[in-house]
Design an enzyme around this catalytic site. Structure first.
Site, PDB file in Angstrom:
ATOM      1  N   GLU A 148      -2.799   7.849  -5.516  1.00 35.46           N
ATOM      2  CA  GLU A 148      -3.723   8.416  -4.531  1.00 35.46           C
ATOM      3  C   GLU A 148      -3.196   9.755  -4.019  1.00 35.46           C
ATOM      4  OE1 GLU A 148      -4.841   5.753  -1.392  1.00 35.46           O
ATOM      5  OE2 GLU A 148      -5.659   7.375  -0.156  1.00 35.46           O
ATOM      6  N   CYS A 189      -3.435  10.984  -1.132  1.00 38.26           N
ATOM      7  CA  CYS A 189      -2.748  10.778   0.148  1.00 38.26           C
ATOM      8  C   CYS A 189      -1.322  10.285  -0.065  1.00 38.26           C
ATOM      9  CB  CYS A 189      -3.510   9.784   1.012  1.00 38.26           C
ATOM     10  SG  CYS A 189      -5.050  10.439   1.694  1.00 38.26           S
ATOM     11  N   HIS A 204       0.836  -1.198   0.000  1.00 39.12           N
ATOM     12  CA  HIS A 204       0.000   0.000   0.000  1.00 39.12           C
ATOM     13  C   HIS A 204       0.875   1.254   0.000  1.00 39.12           C
ATOM     14  CE1 HIS A 204      -2.916   2.945   1.506  1.00 39.12           C
ATOM     15  NE2 HIS A 204      -3.845   2.112   1.087  1.00 39.12           N
ATOM     16  N   CYS A 245     -10.464   9.703   3.030  1.00 36.00           N
ATOM     17  CA  CYS A 245      -9.138  10.049   3.563  1.00 36.00           C
ATOM     18  C   CYS A 245      -8.565  11.283   2.872  1.00 36.00           C
ATOM     19  CB  CYS A 245      -8.184   8.874   3.410  1.00 36.00           C
ATOM     20  SG  CYS A 245      -8.077   8.203   1.735  1.00 36.00           S
ATOM     21  N   CYS A 246      -8.783  11.393   1.554  1.00 34.82           N
ATOM     22  CA  CYS A 246      -8.049  12.413   0.801  1.00 34.82           C
ATOM     23  C   CYS A 246      -8.493  13.857   1.095  1.00 34.82           C
ATOM     24  CB  CYS A 246      -8.131  12.122  -0.690  1.00 34.82           C
ATOM     25  SG  CYS A 246      -7.323  10.575  -1.193  1.00 34.82           S
ATOM     26  N   GLU A 270      -4.267  -0.551  -3.743  1.00 35.26           N
ATOM     27  CA  GLU A 270      -3.739   0.833  -3.757  1.00 35.26           C
ATOM     28  C   GLU A 270      -2.227   0.813  -3.614  1.00 35.26           C
ATOM     29  OE1 GLU A 270      -6.012   2.486  -0.471  1.00 35.26           O
ATOM     30  OE2 GLU A 270      -7.569   3.156  -1.857  1.00 35.26           O
TER      31      GLU A 270
HETATM   32 ZN    ZN Z   1      -6.564   9.187   0.433  1.00 30.85          ZN
END
Ligand code: ZN
Length: 445
Positions: free
Chosen positions: A121, A123, A53, A196-197, A105
């Protein structure tokens, strides 16, 4: 006032709760029973490449550097640097993004960097930035600030719409006209079920001022260029400066001394990897700066309040070509300008031209011009000679016994047409009609 952190004293000020409490992880991460594809299956010191990840892997690396800095474990620091170098060389997109697999991911294999299936991603961009920042503090090497800049203006920059209301979770380098995945066309969202982002974006933007400059002994080092007020204690006394810049549109950066120490001290800048030697004027007069052993440009003198340093970086547009092992974009070319990666959107191309059929005449001159575009606002577009291949839709299998006569200038019988293709900064894409976008286009040059 910015919080300044010294390159050389970061180890003393960096905290690591796990190290302080003596609670070290037991040598394997994740714990037994966790999905090894979701994170790491080997002791961190044995790893030479990033896997699993992407976000968690780079958050872990930030912690690894913190522990190494706090404990003086140079071998642990060296192992993190080895993985950073491998990631940059083999698992990083032109935008600075990381994570080429939607599955888990995750990081992919070395050179597995498909533009359309890129996960990247948001993040992960933030995690990369935070890892590089710690390596910058631990080593003082400007290459880490270089990657932070690439990530900031591109992989991260594209995550937010121009109006600040919509966000990307996934940041590909190509979207086709008819793209659909999970019943959606891959545009920015206002929110996500796994959210999350968006809050991470807010957290990151709220902390951005902490990443602009560092200190070392009696010198202030400017690492990123944007408007800022900086006041920091140096060995010579307190130095205050006001920075103004028009990045990324122009390469002009002005540093005005607002508070001068009683003794001489240094003002240094990072020279981005994309710029030739910048020009310098001090109080309107051409001046010279010295190169430090790490490559920064340093001016060391007795400063007076009101002194002005004017730096000019070269932001002329330039070509970018991929490493031959990156199969997905072999034979393609892209365009960069200053810290910005560019992309081609269907909205900017000549009428009757399908972005899917365009090939760039790689190596030909690039022209840039300021523009204001609906949905985007202020920008600088780059124009380049291209060829429209006129491929159309095939009948039967899309394969032939002979190579297609496409994109070989001058125009051939296959209907190749010369035209001008127009590119916009990647961070500004998907603010209009949601049609096709490509960073990489086949190069016919
Ligand atoms: Zn994220």
């Amino acid at each position: 006032m910015l919080q300044q952190r010294s390159i050389w004293t970061a180890a003393a000020t960096t905290t690591c709760p796990g190290a302080q409490s003596g609670k070290r992880h037991p040598g394997r991460y994740p714990p037994k029973g966790r999905n090894i594809h979701d994170n790491r299956a080997h002791p961190i010191r044995d790893l030479h490449t990033e896997e699993g990840h992407a976000v968690r892997a780079m958050y872990l690396e930030a912690g690894v550097v913190d522990v190494a800095a706090e404990t003086g474990d140079t071998a642990l620091l060296a192992s993190s640097i080895t993985r950073w170098e491998d990631m940059v060389a083999t698992k990083t997109y032109l935008t600075g993004g990381n994570g080429s697999r939607h599955s888990d991911e995750a990081f992919g294999d070395r050179y597995e960097l498909p533009p359309d299936r890129a996960y990247n991603e948001t993040c992960a961009a933030i995690a990369s930035f935070q890892w590089s920042w710690r390596l910058l503090l631990a080593t003082g090497q400007p290459r880490y600030a270089d990657l932070m800049e690439r990530v900031l203006y591109n992989a991260f920059g594209a995550s937010v719409s121009t109006d600040g209301q919509r966000f990307f979770y996934v940041n590909p380098l190509q979207r086709r006209h008819d793209h659909v995945e999970g019943d959606e066309p891959g545009r920015r969202h206002e929110w996500f079920s796994c959210a999350c982002c968006p809050p991470n974006i807010m957290r990151f933007l709220a902390s951005l001022q902490h990443y602009l400059a560092t200190t070392d002994g009696d010198a202030l080092y400017l690492q990123q260029y944007t408007g800022a007020q900086i006041s920091t204690p140096l060995a010579a006394g307190t130095l205050g400066v006001a920075v103004s810049a028009d990045f990324p549109w122009s390469g002009e950066v002005t540093v005005r001394v607002t508070q001068a120490p009683a003794r001489p001290c240094g003002l240094a800048i990072r020279v981005p990897s994309w710029s030739s030697e910048p020009r310098l004027q001090i109080n309107g007069t051409p001046a010279e700066a010295s190169r430090t052993d790490r490559g920064y440009l340093l001016v060391h003198r007795q400063w007076q309040s009101g002194d002005v340093l004017a730096w000019t970086f070269d932001v002329a547009p330039r070509w970018a070509f991929p490493h031959p092992r990156i199969d997905a974009v072999r034979g393609c070319a892209a365009i960069e300008r200053g810290p910005l990666v560019y992309c081609f959107e269907q909205a900017d191309q000549e009428p009757g031209t399908d972005l899917a059929d365009l090939a760039l005449l790689g190596g030909t001159p690039l022209a840039d011009r300021p523009a204001t575009l609906p949905g985007i606002g202020r920008t600088v577009v780059v124009e380049v000679s291209a060829a429209a291949m006129g491929a159309g839709s095939p009948e039967g299998l899309p394969y032939t016994a002979q190579p297609p006569d496409t994109a070989q200038p001058p125009a051939g019988p296959g209907g190749v047409r010369r035209l001008t293709a127009t590119a916009v900064p990647y961070f500004q894409w998907d603010n209009r009609d949601g049609r096709a976008m490509r960073v990489w286009l086949p190069s016919a040059g």
